[in-house]
Design an enzyme around this catalytic site. Structure first.
Site, PDB file in Angstrom:
ATOM      1  CG  LEU A 258      -2.072  -1.080   1.215  1.00 26.76           C
ATOM      2  CD1 LEU A 258      -2.817  -1.015   2.451  1.00 26.76           C
ATOM      3  CD2 LEU A 258      -2.903  -0.767   0.154  1.00 26.76           C
ATOM      4  CG  HIS A 259       1.060   3.176   2.699  1.00 20.77           C
ATOM      5  ND1 HIS A 259       0.529   2.615   3.560  1.00 20.77           N
ATOM      6  CD2 HIS A 259       0.138   4.192   2.110  1.00 20.77           C
ATOM      7  CE1 HIS A 259      -0.804   3.020   3.586  1.00 20.77           C
ATOM      8  NE2 HIS A 259      -1.041   3.855   2.613  1.00 20.77           N
ATOM      9  N   PRO A 260       4.718   1.836  -0.448  1.00 18.51           N
ATOM     10  CG  PRO A 260       4.841   1.731  -2.997  1.00 18.51           C
ATOM     11  CD  PRO A 260       3.831   1.795  -1.713  1.00 18.51           C
TER      12      PRO A 260
ATOM     13  CB  CYS B  70       5.648  -0.415   3.814  1.00 18.29           C
ATOM     14  SG  CYS B  70       4.861  -0.501   5.363  1.00 18.29           S
TER      15      CYS B  70
END
Length: 227
Positions: free
Chosen positions: A131-133, A135
């Site tokens: 979702l939030h690379p 991460c």
């Protein structure tokens, strides 16, 4: 099994009957950081593994498997019967690809993706899983440990993903649905629907699609997917 001199095999590797293995293939390659590798590559009967393909160790692959040139398949995947991986496509580790799946050229399939029976993935499709690379929780909260921080898409049975589509992490592509070419899919798609655009939205039901060439009547365009 007779192999050309320029085919590299890292034991243990088990391959079934009548394989066709072209030049410059690497089979059973261990991951870079693997120590004392005990994983095994198992490939079923009648595979066609084309030039430049690399298949890592720890994969279990069914019968009638095919790759295009320069396909890359990382470790610990479960791949069913009659699966085709196109030229230049990359399958990362810990994926499940079920029977009769076709993945065309230059696709990227990330870790923890599930592609179910009879799905069809067009060329240059990109799937994602974080979702939030980049991460830092990626490895600590992978789904194999019961978390959902990192998970690829789930493509349900008979679904079709058009060329160049991008599918975000954990998205479910509904059964017998169609993702239009170039779509960016940010939400789960319902079954039996055409979605398209950026972000992708439902355009119509599958039974409402017409064949512009007249080969199929309205409502019959994707009837062949269920045969």
């Amino acid at each position: 099994m007779k192999l050309n001199k320029n085919v590299v095999v890292y034991e243990p590797v088990e391959i079934g009957k009548d394989p066709i293995i072209e030049d410059f293939v690497i089979l059973g390659k261990p991951p870079t950081k693997a120590k004392n590798n005990k994983m095994k590559l198992v490939v079923g009967d009648f595979p066609v593994i084309r030039s430049g393909t690399i298949i890592y160790t720890g994969n279990t692959i069914g019968n009638h498997f095919q790759t295009g040139d320069n396909a890359r398949i990382r470790e610990k995947n479960r791949i069913g019967n009659n699966v085709s991986i196109g030229a230049g496509s990359i399958i990362e580790r810990d994926c499940e690809i079920m029977d009769n799946v076709k993945i065309h050229s230059s696709c990227f399939i990330p870790e923890y993706t599930i592609i179910k029976k009879n799905a069809w993935i067009g060329p240059s499709v990109i799937m994602t899983n974080v979702l939030h690379p980049p991460c830092p929780a990626f490895k600590r909260y992978a789904p194999v440990k019961g978390k959902k921080c990192c998970h690829g898409p789930i493509v349900e049975e008979n679904a079709v993903v058009g060329a160049g589509a991008v599918i975000l992490p954990g998205i479910i592509i509904g059964e017998s649905s169609l993702v239009g070419a170039g779509a960016v899919v940010t939400k789960d798609t319902p079954p039996n629907c055409l979605v398209a655009g950026n972000p992708a939205k439902v355009i119509k039901k599958i039974e409402e699609i017409d064949c512009p060439l007249g080969f199929y009547k309205q409502g019959e365009v994707y009837s062949w997917r269920k045969k």
